[in-house]
Motif scaffolding. Structure first.
Motif, mmCIF file in Angstrom:
data_model
loop_
_atom_site.group_PDB
_atom_site.id
_atom_site.type_symbol
_atom_site.label_atom_id
_atom_site.label_comp_id
_atom_site.label_asym_id
_atom_site.label_seq_id
_atom_site.Cartn_x
_atom_site.Cartn_y
_atom_site.Cartn_z
ATOM 1 N N ASN A 32 -2.498 13.322 2.309
ATOM 2 C CA ASN A 32 -1.475 12.999 1.314
ATOM 3 C C ASN A 32 -0.915 11.587 1.464
ATOM 4 O O ASN A 32 0.016 11.209 0.739
ATOM 5 N N VAL A 33 -1.456 10.820 2.398
ATOM 6 C CA VAL A 33 -0.992 9.453 2.633
ATOM 7 C C VAL A 33 -2.139 8.491 2.336
ATOM 8 O O VAL A 33 -3.266 8.701 2.783
ATOM 9 N N THR A 34 -1.857 7.434 1.581
ATOM 10 C CA THR A 34 -2.872 6.430 1.270
ATOM 11 C C THR A 34 -2.747 5.233 2.201
ATOM 12 O O THR A 34 -1.683 5.003 2.803
ATOM 13 N N VAL A 35 -3.822 4.474 2.303
ATOM 14 C CA VAL A 35 -3.784 3.249 3.108
ATOM 15 C C VAL A 35 -2.776 2.263 2.522
ATOM 16 O O VAL A 35 -2.086 1.546 3.248
ATOM 17 N N ALA A 36 -2.661 2.237 1.210
ATOM 18 C CA ALA A 36 -1.695 1.344 0.565
ATOM 19 C C ALA A 36 -0.266 1.689 0.980
ATOM 20 O O ALA A 36 0.567 0.791 1.203
ATOM 21 N N GLU A 37 0.022 2.982 1.114
ATOM 22 C CA GLU A 37 1.355 3.402 1.549
ATOM 23 C C GLU A 37 1.602 3.001 3.004
ATOM 24 O O GLU A 37 2.720 2.612 3.374
ATOM 25 N N VAL A 38 0.587 3.099 3.817
ATOM 26 C CA VAL A 38 0.715 2.657 5.212
ATOM 27 C C VAL A 38 0.993 1.160 5.255
ATOM 28 O O VAL A 38 1.881 0.691 5.980
ATOM 29 N N ALA A 39 0.236 0.401 4.477
ATOM 30 C CA ALA A 39 0.415 -1.048 4.443
ATOM 31 C C ALA A 39 1.824 -1.416 3.995
ATOM 32 O O ALA A 39 2.473 -2.295 4.581
ATOM 33 N N HIS A 40 2.307 -0.732 2.955
ATOM 34 C CA HIS A 40 3.652 -1.016 2.446
ATOM 35 C C HIS A 40 4.712 -0.721 3.511
ATOM 36 O O HIS A 40 5.639 -1.519 3.713
ATOM 37 N N ALA A 42 4.337 -0.709 6.691
ATOM 38 C CA ALA A 42 4.203 -1.638 7.812
ATOM 39 C C ALA A 42 4.466 -3.084 7.403
ATOM 40 O O ALA A 42 4.418 -3.987 8.249
ATOM 41 N N ASP A 43 4.716 -3.304 6.108
ATOM 42 C CA ASP A 43 4.988 -4.642 5.567
ATOM 43 C C ASP A 43 3.817 -5.596 5.798
ATOM 44 O O ASP A 43 4.003 -6.749 6.207
ATOM 45 N N VAL A 44 2.618 -5.079 5.549
ATOM 46 C CA VAL A 44 1.412 -5.904 5.628
ATOM 47 C C VAL A 44 0.563 -5.594 4.402
ATOM 48 O O VAL A 44 0.843 -4.653 3.654
ATOM 49 N N SER A 45 -0.480 -6.363 4.179
ATOM 50 C CA SER A 45 -1.372 -6.104 3.055
ATOM 51 C C SER A 45 -2.391 -5.028 3.423
ATOM 52 O O SER A 45 -2.631 -4.753 4.606
ATOM 53 N N VAL A 46 -2.998 -4.449 2.384
ATOM 54 C CA VAL A 46 -4.062 -3.457 2.621
ATOM 55 C C VAL A 46 -5.213 -4.115 3.379
ATOM 56 O O VAL A 46 -5.806 -3.502 4.278
ATOM 57 N N ASN A 47 -5.524 -5.356 3.031
ATOM 58 C CA ASN A 47 -6.605 -6.071 3.724
ATOM 59 C C ASN A 47 -6.300 -6.219 5.209
ATOM 60 O O ASN A 47 -7.210 -6.141 6.049
ATOM 61 N N THR A 48 -5.027 -6.442 5.533
ATOM 62 C CA THR A 48 -4.647 -6.563 6.945
ATOM 63 C C THR A 48 -4.891 -5.256 7.677
ATOM 64 O O THR A 48 -5.384 -5.241 8.810
ATOM 65 N N VAL A 49 -4.551 -4.144 7.036
ATOM 66 C CA VAL A 49 -4.805 -2.835 7.661
ATOM 67 C C VAL A 49 -6.289 -2.687 7.963
ATOM 68 O O VAL A 49 -6.676 -2.296 9.077
ATOM 69 N N PHE A 50 -7.134 -3.035 6.987
ATOM 70 C CA PHE A 50 -8.572 -2.878 7.190
ATOM 71 C C PHE A 50 -9.153 -3.928 8.134
ATOM 72 O O PHE A 50 -10.260 -3.754 8.636
ATOM 73 N N ASN A 51 -8.418 -5.006 8.388
ATOM 74 C CA ASN A 51 -8.853 -5.960 9.408
ATOM 75 C C ASN A 51 -8.782 -5.345 10.797
ATOM 76 O O ASN A 51 -9.555 -5.706 11.692
ATOM 77 N N TYR A 52 -7.840 -4.406 10.951
ATOM 78 C CA TYR A 52 -7.655 -3.763 12.253
ATOM 79 C C TYR A 52 -8.336 -2.394 12.334
ATOM 80 O O TYR A 52 -8.724 -1.953 13.424
ATOM 81 N N PHE A 53 -8.467 -1.729 11.214
ATOM 82 C CA PHE A 53 -9.027 -0.374 11.188
ATOM 83 C C PHE A 53 -10.068 -0.282 10.077
ATOM 84 O O PHE A 53 -9.749 -0.538 8.914
ATOM 85 N N SER A 54 -11.277 0.097 10.431
ATOM 86 C CA SER A 54 -12.365 0.130 9.455
ATOM 87 C C SER A 54 -12.173 1.202 8.395
ATOM 88 O O SER A 54 -12.566 1.022 7.237
ATOM 89 N N THR A 55 -11.588 2.339 8.781
ATOM 90 C CA THR A 55 -11.399 3.448 7.852
ATOM 91 C C THR A 55 -10.008 4.042 8.034
ATOM 92 O O THR A 55 -9.318 3.783 9.032
ATOM 93 N N LYS A 56 -9.620 4.840 7.083
ATOM 94 C CA LYS A 56 -8.340 5.548 7.186
ATOM 95 C C LYS A 56 -8.348 6.483 8.390
ATOM 96 O O LYS A 56 -7.337 6.631 9.092
ATOM 97 N N GLU A 57 -9.491 7.112 8.659
ATOM 98 C CA GLU A 57 -9.594 8.012 9.811
ATOM 99 C C GLU A 57 -9.353 7.274 11.122
ATOM 100 O O GLU A 57 -8.785 7.825 12.066
ATOM 101 N N ASP A 58 -9.771 6.003 11.186
ATOM 102 C CA ASP A 58 -9.552 5.218 12.394
ATOM 103 C C ASP A 58 -8.072 4.935 12.626
ATOM 104 O O ASP A 58 -7.652 4.705 13.762
#
Length: 239
Positions: A32-40, A42-58
């Motif tokens: 029920n949680v999206t990567v975009a919500e995590v990024a928001h 954490a106050d970072v961009s979605v691209n930043t999240v994926f720079n550190y984690f390849s997938t949502k599962e990671d």
């Protein structure tokens, strides 16, 4: 080697994103949680999240590299003359005493289990992590023993050892999920762990052998069944 400022900031950012993601997963469930919500959050961009984690599962399994290395660490730290099974016995019993996360016995493991069990994607990802751990341990055993490529010993040993620790932990976590307190679980878990590692050390051997009395009773029962069947046919013939 001393960690530089850049490396420290990257490590701290990665950990902050993972911590925020876990908080959201615990509150709302993984699916029920999206990567975009995590990024928001954490106050970072979605691209930043994926720079550190390849997938949502990671994002959820952020310690997976450490988890894959832990069995090898147990092997590296074993004492001279200490077998692999004895090293893992010692390590697992210590984890019971300390409730260390390396074997999933820490406080909150029941919450972790609920999140995983509610998400097929996480169930699959954690299975992959287990397979990676097993293969890494197999390679280490094969290298140390200089085993031939077609020698199944290292693979069998790795599978038996890690499946034993996994099953023991599942037993403990299941009781946590049911609401039992650790003080009630720990003594039983230690007893089960001792028995499990005894089996590994001695081999299955006669484990599960049919008791002679039961075999004799079964033989007598089978003979009685045959006699009744014979009598039945005899009566049918007389008719």
């Amino acid at each position: 080697m001393r960690e530089g400022l850049r490396e420290r900031k990257k490590r701290e950012t990665r950990q902050r994103i993972a911590d925020i993601a876990m908080g959201l997963f615990m509150a709302r469930g993984f699916d029920n949680v999206t990567v975009a919500e995590v990024a928001h959050a954490a106050d970072v961009s979605v691209n930043t999240v994926f720079n550190y984690f390849s997938t949502k599962e990671d994002l959820f399994a952020d310690r997976q590299e450490m988890a894959v290395d832990l069995p090898q660490q147990v092997m590296r730290e074993r004492a001279p003359g200490e077998s692999a099974v004895r090293a893992f016995r010692r390590d697992y019993l210590d984890a019971i005493d300390t409730r260390h996360w390396r074997h999933g016995l820490n406080l909150g493991s029941d919450v972790f289990a609920r999140i995983v069990n509610a998400s097929p994607a996480l169930v699959a990802r954690l299975r992959e992590v287990h397979d990676e751990r097993e293969q890494a341990l197999r390679r280490m055993l094969a290298d140390e023993l200089e085993a031939d490529p077609d020698d199944l010993g290292p693979q069998l040993a790795a599978a038996h050892i890690l499946n034993t620790t996994r099953i023991l932990t599942a037993y403990a976590v299941q009781r946590m999920v049911a609401g039992e307190v650790w003080e009630m679980i720990a003594p039983d878990l230690r007893t089960e762990a001792e028995k499990a590692f005894d089996l590994l050390e001695s081999g299955l051997g006669d484990y599960g052998a049919r008791p002679l009395e039961a075999a004799a009773a079964a033989g007598e029962s089978a003979a009685d069944d045959q006699d009744r069947e014979y009598d039945h046919h005899e009566r049918d013939g007389d008719d």
